[in-house]
Design a protein around this motif. Structure first.
Motif, PDB file in Angstrom:
ATOM      1  N   LEU A   1     -11.480   1.974   8.088  1.00 46.76           N
ATOM      2  CA  LEU A   1     -11.171   1.058   7.459  1.00 46.76           C
ATOM      3  C   LEU A   1      -9.897   0.417   8.806  1.00 46.76           C
ATOM      4  CD1 LEU A   1     -10.248   0.642   4.296  1.00 46.76           C
ATOM      5  CD2 LEU A   1      -9.038   2.350   3.755  1.00 46.76           C
ATOM      6  N   ARG A   2      -9.570   1.338   9.253  1.00 47.77           N
ATOM      7  CA  ARG A   2      -8.372   0.666  10.970  1.00 47.77           C
ATOM      8  C   ARG A   2      -8.766  -0.379  10.851  1.00 47.77           C
ATOM      9  NH1 ARG A   2      -6.596   4.784  12.318  1.00 47.77           N
ATOM     10  NH2 ARG A   2      -7.574   5.338  14.103  1.00 47.77           N
ATOM     11  N   GLU A   3      -9.532  -0.094  11.463  1.00 53.84           N
ATOM     12  CA  GLU A   3     -10.628  -1.475  12.286  1.00 53.84           C
ATOM     13  C   GLU A   3     -11.440  -2.469  11.608  1.00 53.84           C
ATOM     14  OE1 GLU A   3     -11.541  -2.973  15.940  1.00 53.84           O
ATOM     15  OE2 GLU A   3     -10.573  -0.598  15.154  1.00 53.84           O
ATOM     16  N   GLY A   4     -12.053  -2.127  10.125  1.00 47.90           N
ATOM     17  CA  GLY A   4     -11.943  -3.476   9.513  1.00 47.90           C
ATOM     18  C   GLY A   4     -10.417  -4.116   9.227  1.00 47.90           C
ATOM     19  N   LEU A   5      -9.769  -3.573   8.829  1.00 47.36           N
ATOM     20  CA  LEU A   5      -7.950  -3.934   9.102  1.00 47.36           C
ATOM     21  C   LEU A   5      -8.053  -5.305   9.889  1.00 47.36           C
ATOM     22  CD1 LEU A   5      -5.369  -4.434   7.504  1.00 47.36           C
ATOM     23  CD2 LEU A   5      -5.165  -2.757   8.004  1.00 47.36           C
TER      24      LEU A   5
ATOM     25  N   ILE B   1      -4.482   4.697   5.817  1.00 48.77           N
ATOM     26  CA  ILE B   1      -5.893   3.805   7.344  1.00 48.77           C
ATOM     27  C   ILE B   1      -5.472   5.454   8.327  1.00 48.77           C
ATOM     28  CG2 ILE B   1      -5.756   1.812   6.386  1.00 48.77           C
ATOM     29  CD1 ILE B   1      -3.190   1.491   8.434  1.00 48.77           C
ATOM     30  N   THR B   2      -4.422   6.270   8.311  1.00 47.53           N
ATOM     31  CA  THR B   2      -3.324   7.355   9.094  1.00 47.53           C
ATOM     32  C   THR B   2      -4.897   7.697   9.718  1.00 47.53           C
ATOM     33  OG1 THR B   2      -1.845   7.440   7.478  1.00 47.53           O
ATOM     34  CG2 THR B   2      -2.152   9.256   9.975  1.00 47.53           C
ATOM     35  N   ASN B   3      -6.104   8.247   9.143  1.00 45.08           N
ATOM     36  CA  ASN B   3      -7.255   8.621   9.731  1.00 45.08           C
ATOM     37  C   ASN B   3      -8.533   8.959   9.275  1.00 45.08           C
ATOM     38  OD1 ASN B   3      -6.174  10.994  11.196  1.00 45.08           O
ATOM     39  ND2 ASN B   3      -5.339  11.690   8.728  1.00 45.08           N
TER      40      ASN B   3
ATOM     41  N   GLN C   1     -10.075  -6.014  11.903  1.00 51.33           N
ATOM     42  CA  GLN C   1     -10.606  -7.521  11.962  1.00 51.33           C
ATOM     43  C   GLN C   1     -10.585  -8.049  11.263  1.00 51.33           C
ATOM     44  OE1 GLN C   1     -14.635  -5.996  11.765  1.00 51.33           O
ATOM     45  NE2 GLN C   1     -14.410  -4.415  14.148  1.00 51.33           N
ATOM     46  N   LYS C   2     -10.628  -8.202   9.797  1.00 53.64           N
ATOM     47  CA  LYS C   2      -9.764  -9.422   9.155  1.00 53.64           C
ATOM     48  C   LYS C   2      -8.248 -10.279   9.026  1.00 53.64           C
ATOM     49  CE  LYS C   2     -12.111  -6.769   5.930  1.00 53.64           C
ATOM     50  NZ  LYS C   2     -12.546  -5.826   3.763  1.00 53.64           N
ATOM     51  N   THR C   3      -7.401  -9.040   9.519  1.00 51.73           N
ATOM     52  CA  THR C   3      -5.930  -9.561   9.685  1.00 51.73           C
ATOM     53  C   THR C   3      -5.822  -9.931  11.469  1.00 51.73           C
ATOM     54  OG1 THR C   3      -5.121  -7.886   9.456  1.00 51.73           O
ATOM     55  CG2 THR C   3      -5.487  -8.751   7.502  1.00 51.73           C
ATOM     56  N   GLY C   4      -6.202  -9.013  12.146  1.00 52.13           N
ATOM     57  CA  GLY C   4      -5.537  -9.337  13.290  1.00 52.13           C
ATOM     58  C   GLY C   4      -4.831  -8.016  13.513  1.00 52.13           C
ATOM     59  N   TYR C   5      -4.607  -7.460  12.677  1.00 52.58           N
ATOM     60  CA  TYR C   5      -3.428  -6.113  12.870  1.00 52.58           C
ATOM     61  C   TYR C   5      -3.597  -4.983  12.399  1.00 52.58           C
ATOM     62  CZ  TYR C   5       0.058 -10.318  12.245  1.00 52.58           C
ATOM     63  OH  TYR C   5       0.520 -11.436  12.511  1.00 52.58           O
ATOM     64  N   SER C   6      -3.359  -3.668  12.754  1.00 48.44           N
ATOM     65  CA  SER C   6      -3.004  -2.543  12.232  1.00 48.44           C
ATOM     66  C   SER C   6      -2.420  -2.372  11.669  1.00 48.44           C
ATOM     67  CB  SER C   6      -4.209  -1.479  13.793  1.00 48.44           C
ATOM     68  OG  SER C   6      -2.718  -2.094  14.363  1.00 48.44           O
ATOM     69  N   GLN C   7      -1.456  -2.706  11.587  1.00 52.71           N
ATOM     70  CA  GLN C   7      -0.698  -2.299  11.319  1.00 52.71           C
ATOM     71  C   GLN C   7       0.162  -2.181   9.051  1.00 52.71           C
ATOM     72  OE1 GLN C   7       2.556  -5.120  12.318  1.00 52.71           O
ATOM     73  NE2 GLN C   7       3.358  -5.491  10.691  1.00 52.71           N
ATOM     74  N   VAL C   8       0.520  -1.364   8.261  1.00 57.10           N
ATOM     75  CA  VAL C   8       1.066  -1.757   7.715  1.00 57.10           C
ATOM     76  C   VAL C   8       1.783  -1.640   7.258  1.00 57.10           C
ATOM     77  CG1 VAL C   8      -0.670   0.036   7.378  1.00 57.10           C
ATOM     78  CG2 VAL C   8       1.246   1.153   7.358  1.00 57.10           C
ATOM     79  N   PRO C   9       2.443  -1.748   5.317  1.00 61.21           N
ATOM     80  CA  PRO C   9       1.433  -2.677   4.718  1.00 61.21           C
ATOM     81  C   PRO C   9       0.132  -3.702   4.379  1.00 61.21           C
ATOM     82  CG  PRO C   9       3.660  -2.859   3.801  1.00 61.21           C
ATOM     83  CD  PRO C   9       3.685  -2.558   5.230  1.00 61.21           C
ATOM     84  N   VAL C  10      -0.636  -3.452   3.996  1.00 57.77           N
ATOM     85  CA  VAL C  10      -0.945  -4.584   3.870  1.00 57.77           C
ATOM     86  C   VAL C  10      -2.013  -4.855   2.461  1.00 57.77           C
ATOM     87  CG1 VAL C  10      -3.107  -6.173   4.481  1.00 57.77           C
ATOM     88  CG2 VAL C  10      -2.412  -4.890   6.117  1.00 57.77           C
ATOM     89  N   THR C  11      -0.888  -5.550   1.752  1.00 58.72           N
ATOM     90  CA  THR C  11      -1.597  -6.056   0.406  1.00 58.72           C
ATOM     91  C   THR C  11      -2.287  -7.207   0.253  1.00 58.72           C
ATOM     92  OG1 THR C  11       0.602  -5.931  -0.443  1.00 58.72           O
ATOM     93  CG2 THR C  11      -0.689  -6.262  -1.730  1.00 58.72           C
ATOM     94  N   THR C  12      -3.691  -6.925  -0.479  1.00 58.44           N
ATOM     95  CA  THR C  12      -4.758  -7.491  -0.096  1.00 58.44           C
ATOM     96  C   THR C  12      -5.397  -8.282  -1.817  1.00 58.44           C
ATOM     97  OG1 THR C  12      -6.855  -8.476   0.664  1.00 58.44           O
ATOM     98  CG2 THR C  12      -6.752  -6.165   0.219  1.00 58.44           C
TER      99      THR C  12
END
Length: 64
Positions: A24-28, A18-20, A30-41
């Motif tokens: 995708l980063r914004e969608g993440l 999601i770096t660039n 919105q769905k999680t409330g976070y913009s940090q990684v990793p996210v497993t779903t």
């Protein structure tokens, strides 16, 4: 750590950078409330960070 964990359990996964990728980063965020990684779903449940107990529950829910 998450990748190593999933590989050790032979769990297939897709990796998204999601770096660039602002949409995708914004969608993440919105769905999680976070913009940090990793996210497993699995598309329904999100695990933010390396949390072995939650990852195990996610794997169990999807692989019986």
């Amino acid at each position: 750590m998450v990748e190593r964990y999933l590989k050790a359990k032979n769990i297939p996964y897709d990796k998204e950078d999601i770096t660039n990728n602002l949409p995708l980063r914004e969608g993440l965020r919105q769905k999680t409330g976070y913009s940090q990684v990793p996210v497993t779903t699995d598309g329904i449940t999100y695990v933010v960070g390396f949390k072995p107990t939650q990852l195990a529950e996610l794997i169990k829910a999807n692989n019986g």
